[in-house]
Design an enzyme around this catalytic site. Structure first.
Site, PDB file in Angstrom:
ATOM      1  N   GLY A  14      46.868  19.867  24.431  1.00 26.29           N
ATOM      2  CA  GLY A  14      45.597  19.398  23.884  1.00 26.29           C
ATOM      3  C   GLY A  14      45.730  18.869  22.467  1.00 26.29           C
ATOM      4  N   ARG A  15      44.651  18.315  21.964  1.00 25.54           N
ATOM      5  CA  ARG A  15      44.664  17.723  20.629  1.00 25.54           C
ATOM      6  C   ARG A  15      45.030  18.755  19.566  1.00 25.54           C
ATOM      7  NH1 ARG A  15      39.611  14.115  19.306  1.00 25.54           N
ATOM      8  NH2 ARG A  15      38.659  15.863  20.391  1.00 25.54           N
ATOM      9  N   ARG A  41      48.166  25.040  31.035  1.00 23.83           N
ATOM     10  CA  ARG A  41      47.541  25.609  32.224  1.00 23.83           C
ATOM     11  C   ARG A  41      48.473  25.437  33.436  1.00 23.83           C
ATOM     12  NH1 ARG A  41      45.124  20.700  31.347  1.00 23.83           N
ATOM     13  NH2 ARG A  41      45.136  19.232  33.115  1.00 23.83           N
ATOM     14  N   THR A 105      39.397  29.490  18.870  1.00 28.90           N
ATOM     15  CA  THR A 105      38.442  29.124  19.919  1.00 28.90           C
ATOM     16  C   THR A 105      37.023  29.438  19.462  1.00 28.90           C
ATOM     17  OG1 THR A 105      40.112  29.705  21.567  1.00 28.90           O
ATOM     18  CG2 THR A 105      37.833  29.551  22.331  1.00 28.90           C
ATOM     19  N   THR A 106      36.079  28.572  19.817  1.00 31.30           N
ATOM     20  CA  THR A 106      34.667  28.817  19.515  1.00 31.30           C
ATOM     21  C   THR A 106      33.857  28.828  20.809  1.00 31.30           C
ATOM     22  OG1 THR A 106      34.211  26.454  19.179  1.00 31.30           O
ATOM     23  CG2 THR A 106      34.869  27.744  17.243  1.00 31.30           C
ATOM     24  N   HIS A 161      30.204  16.634  14.717  1.00 29.23           N
ATOM     25  CA  HIS A 161      31.539  16.649  15.305  1.00 29.23           C
ATOM     26  C   HIS A 161      31.710  15.483  16.269  1.00 29.23           C
ATOM     27  CE1 HIS A 161      31.646  20.832  13.818  1.00 29.23           C
ATOM     28  NE2 HIS A 161      32.955  20.679  13.849  1.00 29.23           N
ATOM     29  N   LYS A 165      33.335  17.406  21.740  1.00 28.75           N
ATOM     30  CA  LYS A 165      33.098  18.828  21.485  1.00 28.75           C
ATOM     31  C   LYS A 165      32.076  19.356  22.483  1.00 28.75           C
ATOM     32  CE  LYS A 165      32.230  22.195  17.800  1.00 28.75           C
ATOM     33  NZ  LYS A 165      33.427  22.974  18.206  1.00 28.75           N
ATOM     34  N   THR A 172      31.777  26.918  13.301  1.00 36.38           N
ATOM     35  CA  THR A 172      31.686  26.906  11.836  1.00 36.38           C
ATOM     36  C   THR A 172      30.237  26.979  11.383  1.00 36.38           C
ATOM     37  OG1 THR A 172      33.699  25.589  11.715  1.00 36.38           O
ATOM     38  CG2 THR A 172      32.297  25.624   9.759  1.00 36.38           C
TER      39      THR A 172
END
Length: 272
Positions: A14-15, A41, A105-106, A161, A165, A172
């Protein structure tokens, strides 16, 4: 260099995963850490390939795997910017391996956060909505401002963002809102106003409002607005490069190696 603490990156394709790999290789060049594993994964096209080549660069000597047990067994720390569900599974495995688990992670639900607590009895968990130094300094400023400015000052958190997202408000933004609530001595959940639409009526006194903007490739912008009759105070942070989060994650991982099991955040890491 094998005596350097090994770090595994989850979500390597991922990024953020790619940036974390770059940040660890920077740390290796500085003699601070080394890349010990790259996890993707199950069934991903990168499995079995050298991670450096998979990223389009020179070989790094690390074969990409989809087996977290294999990867974590070789690591002193794991840096994880994935999804809440994946992070919970990684937390259990990191605890078994007694590896530091840095979670960027959020989007966690309360029950998911509670599920991290047993893992923190056996290993260090460093979890933060944002790993950057600047935003954590801003968090301290927000807490102090909310403590000083009374209920006559309305508080609004506005975040922006990129269009990929998936969670809102951002982790944040919630961190900043929590700082404001702590400064006021109130419960954030009971005083949140978000997603206003239609005839909402007047603003609830003492509420903490949240607004989310999604568009383009915005890395991350956060404003905390304190507004009262005749004046406003606006505290702002703008991120222009995701590498600040990746380098913060590496810093947290190295800090955690010397700590006792428990849950920590970037305030602890930075000594704020």
């Amino acid at each position: 260099m094998t005596d350097l603490p090994g770090i595994v990156i989850t979500g390597a394709s991922g990024r953020m995963g790619r940036m974390l790999i770059r940040a660890v290789t920077e740390a290796e060049a500085a003699g601070k850490a080394r890349l010990a594993g790259a996890l993707v994964r199950p069934g991903h096209a990168w499995v079995g390939r050298d991670v450096g080549e998979a990223m389009g660069g020179a070989p790094l000597g690390i074969t990409v795997t989809d087996d977290p047990l294999e990867a974590f067994a070789k690591a002193r720390a794991v840096i994880d910017f994935t999804t809440p569900e994946a992070s919970l599974g990684f937390a259990r495995l990191a605890a078994q391996a007694r590896a530091v688990h840095v979670i960027g992670t959020t989007g966690f639900e309360k029950a998911q956060l509670a599920a991290l607590e047993p893992c923190a009895r056996h290993a260090v968990i460093v979890r933060a909505g944002n790993m950057g130094l600047g935003i954590n300094l801003l968090t301290q400023m927000v807490r102090k401002a909310a403590e000083v400015l009374d209920i006559e000052w309305d508080i609004e958190v506005v975040e922006a963002h990129h269009n990929r997202k998936v969670d809102a408000p951002s982790g944040t933004a919630l961190m900043l809102g929590q700082a404001a609530a702590d400064g006021r001595g109130i419960d954030l959940d009971e005083n949140t106003e978000a997603g206003r639409n239609g005839i909402t009526g007047p603003r609830k006194p003492g509420a903490i409002g949240f607004s989310s903007i999604r568009g383009g490739d915005i890395v991350g912008e956060h404003d905390v607005i304190f507004a009262t009759a005749g004046e406003r105070v606006i505290l702002r942070h703008v991120a222009t490069d995701r590498m600040i989060f990746a380098r913060g994650g590496v810093r947290a991982a190295l800090w955690g190696i010397e700590r006792k099991p428990g849950q920590y955040d970037m305030m602890d890491v930075l000594g704020l």
